[in-house]
Design an enzyme around this catalytic site. Sequence first.
Site, PDB file in Angstrom:
ATOM      1  N   TYR A  10      -8.380  -2.450   5.235  1.00 33.74           N
ATOM      2  CA  TYR A  10      -8.181  -2.385   3.675  1.00 33.74           C
ATOM      3  C   TYR A  10      -9.856  -2.662   3.047  1.00 33.74           C
ATOM      4  O   TYR A  10     -10.383  -3.753   3.441  1.00 33.74           O
ATOM      5  CB  TYR A  10      -7.240  -3.090   3.103  1.00 33.74           C
ATOM      6  CG  TYR A  10      -5.716  -2.669   3.509  1.00 33.74           C
ATOM      7  CD1 TYR A  10      -5.596  -1.357   4.100  1.00 33.74           C
ATOM      8  CD2 TYR A  10      -4.669  -3.367   3.073  1.00 33.74           C
ATOM      9  CE1 TYR A  10      -4.216  -1.064   4.584  1.00 33.74           C
ATOM     10  CE2 TYR A  10      -3.311  -2.983   3.542  1.00 33.74           C
ATOM     11  CZ  TYR A  10      -3.088  -2.047   4.237  1.00 33.74           C
ATOM     12  OH  TYR A  10      -2.041  -1.520   4.508  1.00 33.74           O
ATOM     13  N   SER A  37       4.471   1.311   0.013  1.00 36.47           N
ATOM     14  CA  SER A  37       4.525   2.205  -0.788  1.00 36.47           C
ATOM     15  C   SER A  37       5.872   2.377  -1.444  1.00 36.47           C
ATOM     16  O   SER A  37       6.427   3.268  -1.630  1.00 36.47           O
ATOM     17  CB  SER A  37       4.274   3.481  -0.262  1.00 36.47           C
ATOM     18  OG  SER A  37       2.818   3.478   0.397  1.00 36.47           O
ATOM     19  N   ILE A  58       6.835   1.986  -4.583  1.00 40.71           N
ATOM     20  CA  ILE A  58       6.978   2.715  -5.854  1.00 40.71           C
ATOM     21  C   ILE A  58       6.250   4.278  -5.610  1.00 40.71           C
ATOM     22  O   ILE A  58       5.723   4.633  -6.893  1.00 40.71           O
ATOM     23  CB  ILE A  58       6.522   1.873  -7.002  1.00 40.71           C
ATOM     24  CG1 ILE A  58       4.938   1.538  -6.783  1.00 40.71           C
ATOM     25  CG2 ILE A  58       7.389   0.746  -7.428  1.00 40.71           C
ATOM     26  CD1 ILE A  58       4.205   0.813  -8.092  1.00 40.71           C
ATOM     27  N   GLN A 107       3.398   5.110  -4.575  1.00 41.31           N
ATOM     28  CA  GLN A 107       2.034   5.029  -5.058  1.00 41.31           C
ATOM     29  C   GLN A 107       1.990   5.241  -6.354  1.00 41.31           C
ATOM     30  O   GLN A 107       0.965   5.937  -7.016  1.00 41.31           O
ATOM     31  CB  GLN A 107       1.189   6.075  -4.173  1.00 41.31           C
ATOM     32  CG  GLN A 107       1.404   5.791  -2.369  1.00 41.31           C
ATOM     33  CD  GLN A 107       0.249   6.199  -1.729  1.00 41.31           C
ATOM     34  OE1 GLN A 107      -0.137   7.330  -2.005  1.00 41.31           O
ATOM     35  NE2 GLN A 107      -0.164   5.552  -0.665  1.00 41.31           N
ATOM     36  N   GLY A 108       2.907   4.820  -7.108  1.00 44.82           N
ATOM     37  CA  GLY A 108       2.634   5.120  -8.712  1.00 44.82           C
ATOM     38  C   GLY A 108       3.541   5.896  -9.317  1.00 44.82           C
ATOM     39  O   GLY A 108       3.909   5.933 -10.438  1.00 44.82           O
ATOM     40  N   LEU A 162       6.808   6.482  -8.778  1.00 46.74           N
ATOM     41  CA  LEU A 162       8.120   6.193  -9.271  1.00 46.74           C
ATOM     42  C   LEU A 162       8.102   5.492 -10.423  1.00 46.74           C
ATOM     43  O   LEU A 162       9.229   4.856 -11.018  1.00 46.74           O
ATOM     44  CB  LEU A 162       8.869   5.576  -8.213  1.00 46.74           C
ATOM     45  CG  LEU A 162       9.527   6.739  -7.136  1.00 46.74           C
ATOM     46  CD1 LEU A 162      10.173   5.786  -6.031  1.00 46.74           C
ATOM     47  CD2 LEU A 162      10.504   7.491  -7.584  1.00 46.74           C
ATOM     48  N   GLY A 214       6.897   6.730 -13.177  1.00 51.57           N
ATOM     49  CA  GLY A 214       7.122   7.698 -14.407  1.00 51.57           C
ATOM     50  C   GLY A 214       5.973   7.897 -14.921  1.00 51.57           C
ATOM     51  O   GLY A 214       5.837   8.598 -15.968  1.00 51.57           O
ATOM     52  N   LYS A 215       4.787   7.192 -14.767  1.00 54.62           N
ATOM     53  CA  LYS A 215       3.496   7.355 -15.457  1.00 54.62           C
ATOM     54  C   LYS A 215       2.867   8.655 -15.160  1.00 54.62           C
ATOM     55  O   LYS A 215       2.229   9.160 -16.000  1.00 54.62           O
ATOM     56  CB  LYS A 215       2.518   6.303 -15.335  1.00 54.62           C
ATOM     57  CG  LYS A 215       1.910   6.011 -14.108  1.00 54.62           C
ATOM     58  CD  LYS A 215       0.853   5.033 -14.065  1.00 54.62           C
ATOM     59  CE  LYS A 215       0.164   4.763 -12.858  1.00 54.62           C
ATOM     60  NZ  LYS A 215      -0.586   3.667 -12.731  1.00 54.62           N
TER      61      LYS A 215
HETATM   62  N1  LIG Z   1       1.512  -0.632   6.844  1.00 49.46           N
HETATM   63  C1  LIG Z   1       1.029   0.475   6.529  1.00 49.46           C
HETATM   64  O1  LIG Z   1       0.774   1.408   7.119  1.00 49.46           O
HETATM   65  C2  LIG Z   1       0.793   0.646   4.935  1.00 49.46           C
HETATM   66  C3  LIG Z   1       0.586   1.830   4.532  1.00 49.46           C
HETATM   67  C4  LIG Z   1       0.516   2.169   3.121  1.00 49.46           C
HETATM   68  C5  LIG Z   1       0.582   0.840   2.240  1.00 49.46           C
HETATM   69  N2  LIG Z   1       0.697  -0.395   3.079  1.00 49.46           N
HETATM   70  C6  LIG Z   1       0.853  -1.644   2.009  1.00 49.46           C
HETATM   71  O2  LIG Z   1       1.780  -1.686   1.243  1.00 49.46           O
HETATM   72  C7  LIG Z   1       1.292  -1.960   0.078  1.00 49.46           C
HETATM   73  C8  LIG Z   1       1.861  -0.957  -1.213  1.00 49.46           C
HETATM   74  O3  LIG Z   1       1.941   0.339  -0.786  1.00 49.46           O
HETATM   75  P1  LIG Z   1       0.924   1.278  -1.835  1.00 49.46           P
HETATM   76  O4  LIG Z   1      -0.372   0.717  -2.546  1.00 49.46           O
HETATM   77  O5  LIG Z   1       0.613   2.724  -0.589  1.00 49.46           O
HETATM   78  O6  LIG Z   1       1.776   2.127  -2.774  1.00 49.46           O
HETATM   79  P2  LIG Z   1       2.762   1.512  -4.002  1.00 49.46           P
HETATM   80  O7  LIG Z   1       2.798   0.197  -4.035  1.00 49.46           O
HETATM   81  O8  LIG Z   1       3.987   2.234  -4.021  1.00 49.46           O
HETATM   82  O9  LIG Z   1       2.034   2.103  -5.332  1.00 49.46           O
HETATM   83  C9  LIG Z   1       0.633   1.190  -5.798  1.00 49.46           C
HETATM   84  C10 LIG Z   1      -0.004   1.729  -6.856  1.00 49.46           C
HETATM   85  O10 LIG Z   1       1.015   2.222  -7.843  1.00 49.46           O
HETATM   86  C11 LIG Z   1       0.336   2.084  -9.061  1.00 49.46           C
HETATM   87  N3  LIG Z   1       0.881   0.792  -9.833  1.00 49.46           N
HETATM   88  C12 LIG Z   1       1.338  -0.386  -9.346  1.00 49.46           C
HETATM   89  N4  LIG Z   1       2.088  -1.039 -10.295  1.00 49.46           N
HETATM   90  C13 LIG Z   1       2.345  -0.229 -11.421  1.00 49.46           C
HETATM   91  C14 LIG Z   1       2.966  -0.278 -12.398  1.00 49.46           C
HETATM   92  N5  LIG Z   1       3.582  -1.325 -12.864  1.00 49.46           N
HETATM   93  N6  LIG Z   1       2.990   0.853 -13.383  1.00 49.46           N
HETATM   94  C15 LIG Z   1       2.354   1.923 -12.981  1.00 49.46           C
HETATM   95  N7  LIG Z   1       1.721   2.117 -12.092  1.00 49.46           N
HETATM   96  C16 LIG Z   1       1.578   1.071 -11.341  1.00 49.46           C
HETATM   97  C17 LIG Z   1      -1.197   1.744  -9.074  1.00 49.46           C
HETATM   98  O11 LIG Z   1      -2.030   2.670  -8.702  1.00 49.46           O
HETATM   99  P3  LIG Z   1      -2.458   3.339 -10.142  1.00 49.46           P
HETATM  100  O12 LIG Z   1      -2.652   2.341 -11.334  1.00 49.46           O
HETATM  101  O13 LIG Z   1      -3.782   3.942  -9.738  1.00 49.46           O
HETATM  102  O14 LIG Z   1      -1.533   4.390 -10.263  1.00 49.46           O
HETATM  103  C18 LIG Z   1      -1.015   1.069  -7.309  1.00 49.46           C
HETATM  104  O15 LIG Z   1      -2.262   0.923  -6.840  1.00 49.46           O
HETATM  105  C19 LIG Z   1      -0.109  -1.758   0.026  1.00 49.46           C
HETATM  106  O16 LIG Z   1      -1.010  -2.262  -0.815  1.00 49.46           O
HETATM  107  C20 LIG Z   1      -0.404  -2.088   1.479  1.00 49.46           C
HETATM  108  O17 LIG Z   1      -0.388  -3.536   1.437  1.00 49.46           O
HETATM  109  C21 LIG Z   1       0.921  -0.467   3.977  1.00 49.46           C
END
Ligand SMILES: NC(=O)c1ccc[n+]([C@@H]2O[C@H](COP(=O)([O-])OP(=O)(O)OC[C@H]3O[C@@H](n4cnc5c(N)ncnc54)[C@H](OP(=O)(O)O)[C@@H]3O)[C@@H](O)[C@H]2O)c1
Length: 372
Positions: free
Chosen positions: A103, A258, A260, A262-263, A265, A267-268
Amino acid sequence: MAMAMAMNVSSACFCVSSNRRSVNRVRAVASEDFAASKIKEDKVQLGGSDLEVTRLGIGAWSWGDTSYWNNFEWDDMKMKAAKAAFDTSVDCGITFFDTAEVYGSRFSFGAINSETLLGRFIKDRKVKDPEVEVAVATKYAALPWRLGRQSVLTALKESLNRLGLSSVELYQLHWPGIWGNEGYIDGLGDAVEQGLVKAVGVSNYSESRLRAAYEKLKKRGIPLASNQVNYSLIYRAPEENGVKAACDELGVTLIAYSPIAQGVLTGKYTPENPPTGPRGQIYTPEFLTKLQPLLNSIKEIGQNYSKTPTQVVLNWLVAQENVVPIPGAKNAEQAEEFAGALGWRLTSDEINELRSLALEIKPVIGFPVEKL
Ligand SMILES: NC(=O)c1ccc[n+]([C@@H]2O[C@H](COP(=O)([O-])OP(=O)(O)OC[C@H]3O[C@@H](n4cnc5c(N)ncnc54)[C@H](OP(=O)(O)O)[C@@H]3O)[C@@H](O)[C@H]2O)c1
């Protein structure tokens, strides 16, 4: 409406940091104070290990990243926002952080690795707050040229160097290798025996790979603590491919990444305002149009509890039991909102209603390594 949502978010945790707006203190009514202090104590044991983590962790993939997140740019403002996300999480009692050696950008000019950032944030926090206890999870990248148990220890020591720590709480295999998997599991066991990690886990492991890893570690008396997989209301593959059931049966915690979507869910993002960058290829206006009925229900259910859609979908995951979601936070507001996902509970009818509405939506394509 925007104002009401802001109030819900800001009262999600009773922040103690000196730089928090004092108005938060006024808004935090007694029951919310109770909920927040409960979050601090409300830890779960990770699988059969001795490690206890908060019911929800924070994902640090976007910190320093210029390949998927942040519109391919990293700057000082984003770094300050990431640091605020870290500090706010800790203020709210969320002390479990997930990073990985891959990362952030170790190689691009001006950018920085997520492990390095997390390590700095912890170090700075400890200056102000020496008693603070943070649980760090990081991951080994099973790259095809990495073979043998020693490669796991070598990579782990490099991660520890970047983090500036002598051990981490959880070390995970980020995905199964094309080959070399037996050696990787041996390497995890060696890391535990050498005191470099408290617990070990895997990620993106199918049911059969999960069972094999569990058995191999068990022979050495080491519990497999977790399997980190893509899991959200609209990506329920772990419920369908046997991974969730196997985790429950073996006593392995499912860490939901992931959570939410990736953002999406939250709703934004709407058909008129889809996400930019690589996410825009996945969550297209067509997909977002189909998502609207589910998002409307999520919002309506949330209103009954004065909770935001983000808090509802995270609560839905926690309600599946044996699941620790790790949403990614880019800034303090996002982190603060996550804390409000804990300390209350959707009813079973609401959980089922959301699942049946989600069944109408064709899932997006996941990370192909899940099928390795
Ligand atoms: N093991 C693996 O292969 C793998 C794969 C993926 C992820 N992960 C881990 O899981 C974690 C989370 O997954 P993810 O980052 O893919 O997706 P996620 O948690 O579903 O979405 C995160 C993104 O949603 C938006 N967001 C976050 N909080 C918010 C809020 N309160 N209101 C509105 N938008 C919001 C932000 O992006 P914006 O503000 O740009 O919209 C943020 O970067 C990662 O950081 C990582 O540690 C692991």
